[in-house]
Structures are given as structure tokens and as C-alpha cells.
Design a protein around this motif. Structure first.
Motif, PDB file in Angstrom:
ATOM      1  N   ARG A  48     -33.930 -44.675  35.576  1.00 50.88           N
ATOM      2  CA  ARG A  48     -32.470 -44.597  35.690  1.00 50.88           C
ATOM      3  C   ARG A  48     -31.840 -45.980  35.816  1.00 50.88           C
ATOM      4  N   SER A  49     -32.508 -46.909  36.495  1.00 51.53           N
ATOM      5  CA  SER A  49     -31.903 -48.211  36.716  1.00 51.53           C
ATOM      6  C   SER A  49     -31.622 -48.933  35.419  1.00 51.53           C
ATOM      7  N   SER A  50     -32.494 -48.785  34.418  1.00 56.54           N
ATOM      8  CA  SER A  50     -32.301 -49.489  33.155  1.00 56.54           C
ATOM      9  C   SER A  50     -31.177 -48.875  32.325  1.00 56.54           C
ATOM     10  N   ARG A  51     -30.804 -47.634  32.612  1.00 53.94           N
ATOM     11  CA  ARG A  51     -29.800 -46.955  31.803  1.00 53.94           C
ATOM     12  C   ARG A  51     -28.406 -47.492  32.061  1.00 53.94           C
ATOM     13  N   LEU A  52     -28.172 -48.131  33.205  1.00 53.42           N
ATOM     14  CA  LEU A  52     -26.857 -48.686  33.477  1.00 53.42           C
ATOM     15  C   LEU A  52     -26.485 -49.749  32.457  1.00 53.42           C
ATOM     16  N   SER A  53     -27.468 -50.512  31.997  1.00 57.57           N
ATOM     17  CA  SER A  53     -27.191 -51.586  31.050  1.00 57.57           C
ATOM     18  C   SER A  53     -27.174 -51.109  29.605  1.00 57.57           C
ATOM     19  N   MET A  54     -27.554 -49.850  29.362  1.00 56.75           N
ATOM     20  CA  MET A  54     -27.555 -49.325  28.003  1.00 56.75           C
ATOM     21  C   MET A  54     -26.136 -48.980  27.566  1.00 56.75           C
ATOM     22  N   GLN A  55     -25.883 -49.099  26.271  1.00 55.92           N
ATOM     23  CA  GLN A  55     -24.578 -48.750  25.725  1.00 55.92           C
ATOM     24  C   GLN A  55     -24.311 -47.254  25.932  1.00 55.92           C
ATOM     25  N   ARG A  56     -23.131 -46.935  26.454  1.00 57.21           N
ATOM     26  CA  ARG A  56     -22.779 -45.545  26.715  1.00 57.21           C
ATOM     27  C   ARG A  56     -22.503 -44.825  25.400  1.00 57.21           C
ATOM     28  N   THR A  57     -23.097 -43.644  25.248  1.00 52.34           N
ATOM     29  CA  THR A  57     -22.958 -42.880  24.011  1.00 52.34           C
ATOM     30  C   THR A  57     -22.842 -41.403  24.340  1.00 52.34           C
ATOM     31  N   VAL A  58     -21.855 -40.753  23.760  1.00 47.46           N
ATOM     32  CA  VAL A  58     -21.697 -39.312  23.927  1.00 47.46           C
ATOM     33  C   VAL A  58     -22.367 -38.618  22.744  1.00 47.46           C
ATOM     34  N   VAL A  59     -23.190 -37.613  23.031  1.00 45.80           N
ATOM     35  CA  VAL A  59     -23.877 -36.862  21.980  1.00 45.80           C
ATOM     36  C   VAL A  59     -23.614 -35.380  22.205  1.00 45.80           C
ATOM     37  N   LYS A  60     -23.182 -34.692  21.160  1.00 46.09           N
ATOM     38  CA  LYS A  60     -22.958 -33.241  21.240  1.00 46.09           C
ATOM     39  C   LYS A  60     -23.740 -32.562  20.130  1.00 46.09           C
ATOM     40  N   LEU A  61     -24.345 -31.444  20.460  1.00 42.94           N
ATOM     41  CA  LEU A  61     -25.154 -30.699  19.496  1.00 42.94           C
ATOM     42  C   LEU A  61     -24.790 -29.228  19.553  1.00 42.94           C
ATOM     43  N   SER A  62     -24.614 -28.618  18.394  1.00 41.54           N
ATOM     44  CA  SER A  62     -24.350 -27.183  18.313  1.00 41.54           C
ATOM     45  C   SER A  62     -25.014 -26.655  17.053  1.00 41.54           C
ATOM     46  N   GLU A  99     -18.742 -54.777  31.928  1.00 41.35           N
ATOM     47  CA  GLU A  99     -18.651 -53.482  31.248  1.00 41.35           C
ATOM     48  C   GLU A  99     -19.238 -52.377  32.113  1.00 41.35           C
ATOM     49  N   ILE A 100     -20.339 -52.680  32.806  1.00 43.47           N
ATOM     50  CA  ILE A 100     -20.953 -51.682  33.687  1.00 43.47           C
ATOM     51  C   ILE A 100     -19.988 -51.298  34.805  1.00 43.47           C
ATOM     52  N   ARG A 101     -19.376 -52.320  35.416  1.00 43.03           N
ATOM     53  CA  ARG A 101     -18.432 -52.064  36.504  1.00 43.03           C
ATOM     54  C   ARG A 101     -17.234 -51.252  36.010  1.00 43.03           C
ATOM     55  N   ALA A 102     -16.713 -51.629  34.835  1.00 44.12           N
ATOM     56  CA  ALA A 102     -15.569 -50.897  34.268  1.00 44.12           C
ATOM     57  C   ALA A 102     -15.955 -49.456  33.947  1.00 44.12           C
ATOM     58  N   GLY A 103     -17.187 -49.275  33.449  1.00 42.22           N
ATOM     59  CA  GLY A 103     -17.658 -47.930  33.128  1.00 42.22           C
ATOM     60  C   GLY A 103     -17.766 -47.050  34.357  1.00 42.22           C
ATOM     61  N   LEU A 104     -18.275 -47.616  35.453  1.00 43.79           N
ATOM     62  CA  LEU A 104     -18.394 -46.852  36.697  1.00 43.79           C
ATOM     63  C   LEU A 104     -17.012 -46.478  37.232  1.00 43.79           C
ATOM     64  N   GLU A 105     -16.060 -47.405  37.122  1.00 42.47           N
ATOM     65  CA  GLU A 105     -14.701 -47.122  37.589  1.00 42.47           C
ATOM     66  C   GLU A 105     -14.060 -46.034  36.736  1.00 42.47           C
ATOM     67  N   GLN A 106     -14.311 -46.091  35.415  1.00 46.94           N
ATOM     68  CA  GLN A 106     -13.746 -45.065  34.531  1.00 46.94           C
ATOM     69  C   GLN A 106     -14.351 -43.696  34.837  1.00 46.94           C
ATOM     70  N   SER A 107     -15.663 -43.657  35.083  1.00 48.83           N
ATOM     71  CA  SER A 107     -16.313 -42.388  35.421  1.00 48.83           C
ATOM     72  C   SER A 107     -15.714 -41.796  36.682  1.00 48.83           C
ATOM     73  N   PRO A 161     -20.598 -43.563  20.080  1.00 47.45           N
ATOM     74  CA  PRO A 161     -20.812 -44.713  20.963  1.00 47.45           C
ATOM     75  C   PRO A 161     -19.495 -45.171  21.583  1.00 47.45           C
ATOM     76  N   GLU A 162     -19.542 -45.545  22.834  1.00 40.11           N
ATOM     77  CA  GLU A 162     -18.337 -46.017  23.515  1.00 40.11           C
ATOM     78  C   GLU A 162     -17.741 -47.221  22.782  1.00 40.11           C
ATOM     79  N   ASN A 163     -18.608 -48.102  22.276  1.00 40.16           N
ATOM     80  CA  ASN A 163     -18.161 -49.283  21.546  1.00 40.16           C
ATOM     81  C   ASN A 163     -18.458 -49.155  20.054  1.00 40.16           C
ATOM     82  N   GLY A 164     -18.297 -47.941  19.540  1.00 38.61           N
ATOM     83  CA  GLY A 164     -18.612 -47.689  18.139  1.00 38.61           C
ATOM     84  C   GLY A 164     -17.788 -48.516  17.171  1.00 38.61           C
TER      85      GLY A 164
END
Length: 292
Positions: free
Chosen positions: A51-65, A218-226, A128-131
Motif C-alpha cells: 500500500r505504501s508504494s501506491r501513494l506515489s502511483m498515478q491515480r487512475t479510475v477503472v470501470k468494468l461492465s 500531487e500526493i498531498r493534493a490528492g489526499l485533500e481532494q479525497s 487517468p487523473e493526469n490523462g
């Protein structure tokens, strides 16, 4: 001893995997045979526990149907920007691509799937958040799909369409149409655990390779947005419950609002919440004042 009961493709996490489009759910997938004991990707080792390494990964939303294959033509039209937009204007056509081709006729490909009596097709959206920083998604998407197929242990036919913007204001994202059978012609069953965690991890991993890890800012901004999004959802839930108690809306209408909220982008979420707030204010303005 682990269970050998088949893991079926219908057991998706319903809340996290709501389709963005208003297509009806497909038919219940049947077991693909005794040789299929678990869904594809159930044994993939992809480091999700780190989990710790995922904070630095680019945030990406994935939906499947998944949906009946006989209704795929409508999604091809949507993905390729066929016809007019909601305002009656001509749209700039979007050219689909595949694993090996840069220009694909989506109608011809999916017609072949339907003529082969495929049980369904899958619709996957990768956002991707920064797509917007990825000018051409083809190389990244192909590499990501190659990794997914390694995890699943099978080849899957797919076509993809890059959208630079959609009607809800979302940034650059990709729509996939994926065939519902594996390389042997058996139903493609994806393990629920992989749908829940694996897809997000793999695509975040791929986007990070393309753009590099997120900065501390970006990590800090992402946590604040969440945190803001969680607070906004709590406010929406409170207002909806209040509206039901006041008789402004029924439970059924409240459920519809909640479904729309999940599928909407942030602008849509704000509008829905404001609509409920306005309805409550109108109801209160009509109530007679209490007199002693």
C-alpha cells in the motif's frame, strides 16, 4: 482447502464498478465447464499489499461492465463519436485501434463477435487523473493490455477509443470493447478480486510508467481532494435522507439520485446535490410558520 466453486463474472463489486453508460446488465454468465475452477487473474501476484508504494502511483479510475453482445453497436457509435452530440452538432470522429492496428472498423469487429454467438462483451473505461498529459494513449494502452492478458493467462480480442473530453467534462480517457471469450472460445470469467483491485493497480502502474510517479505536492493534493469528496458524499447522503423524511422525494427517487451520483463526474455530483438542497428549501418555504 480452498473452494473449487467457479467464480463467476457476475460477482462484480456493484458499487465500485457501476458502468458510466446506461446500458442494461448482460445475461448471467454460465459456468464455462468443469475445467474452469476460478476466474481469470485470481492467482496474479501484482503486489497489491504494498500500500505504501501506491501513494506515489498515478491515480487512475477503472470501470468494468458487461452487456449482451447484440447491443454492442450502440456503444461503438458512442465510442467512435458517430452522429450528432447532445446539442445537435457534428462530432469529430474517433478512430478505434487494437493490439496490432492503428485504425479499426469497430462495427465490423463487433459484428463478427455477434455472429460467433459470443455470450457478451465487456466495456472497460480507463481514466487517468493526469490523462491530458498523455497525447497518444496507444502505446500505454497496448502495454497495459499485454500485462492484463499475462495476468489472465489468455489472449483476448479488444478495440479501444481515446476520448479527449466527454459530456460530463472528464479529461482524456479510453473506452475499451473487449470480447467476452478467451483464446479457446470459452467464456471469459474474471476473478472478482482482480476486478476489484487488480485492474486499478495494473492501470495505475502503467500510467506511472508513462508519466512518472506523483510528486509530494500531487500526493498531498490528492489526499485533500479525497477528503473533500468524502465530505461531499456525506453531505449528499444527509440531504437525501432529509428530503425523504420531509416527503420531498420517495425512497425510489432517492435511490435514483444515488445511482446518478455514483455515475456522475464532480460537476454532475454538485448539480445533483444542489437540486436536492433546492427541493428542501422550496418545501420549507411553503410550510406555515408556527404560532404560539
Amino acid at each position: 482447502m480452498p473452494s473449487t466453486r467457479p467464480i463467476r463474472a457476475t460477482r462484480f463489486d456493484r458499487e465500485r464498478l457501476k458502468p458510466q453508460m446506461s446500458a442494461k446488465a448482460g445475461p448471467t454468465p454460465s459456468a464455462a465447464g468443469a475445467k474452469v475452477l476460478q476466474g481469470r487473474g485470481c492467482t496474479a501476484r501484482i503486489g497489491i499489499s504494498a500500500r505504501s508504494s501506491r501513494l506515489s502511483m498515478q491515480r487512475t479510475v477503472v470501470k468494468l461492465s458487461y452487456h449482451p453482445v447484440d447491443g454492442v453497436r450502440g456503444l461503438v457509435c458512442y465510442a467512435a463519436h458517430g452522429g450528432l452530440d447532445k446539442d445537435g452538432n457534428e462530432q469529430e470522429p474517433v478512430v478505434g485501434y487494437s493490439e496490432t492496428e492503428d485504425a479499426v472498423d469497430g462495427h465490423a469487429v463487433t459484428a463478427a463477435w455477434a455472429s460467433a454467438n459470443d455470450p457478451r462483451y465487456f466495456h472497460m473505461i480507463v481514466s487517468p487523473e493526469n490523462g491530458d498529459r498523455i497525447a497518444d494513449t496507444r502505446a500505454m494502452i497496448r502495454a497495459g493490455m499485454e500485462q492484463l492478458q499475462k495476468d489472465w493467462g489468455t489472449h483476448v480480442e479488444w478495440i479501444a477509443y481515446q476520448h479527449d473530453r466527454d459530456q460530463d467534462g472528464a479529461g482524456r480517457h479510453v473506452h475499451f470493447l473487449m470480447r467476452g471469450v478467451d483464446c479457446n472460445g470459452d467464456e471469459l470469467l474474471i476473478a472478482p478480486s482482480y476486478v476489484r483491485d487488480g485492474l486499478i493497480y495494473r492501470w495505475s502502474e502503467q500510467v506511472t510508467k508513462e508519466l512518472g510517479p506523483r510528486s509530494e505536492r500531487e500526493i498531498r493534493a490528492g489526499l485533500e481532494q479525497s477528503a473533500r469528496l468524502r465530505e461531499h458524499k456525506l453531505e449528499k447522503d444527509r440531504l437525501v435522507e432529509q428530503a425523504v423524511e420531509l416527503g420531498v422525494m420517495t425512497r425510489k427517487q432517492a435511490s435514483t439520485i444515488n445511482r446518478q451520483y455514483v455515475k456522475s463526474g464532480q460537476n454532475g455530483k454538485e448539480q445533483l446535490t444542489q437540486q436536492v438542497r433546492n427541493a428542501i428549501d422550496r418545501q420549507r418555504s411553503q410550510e406555515p410558520e408556527m404560532t404560539p
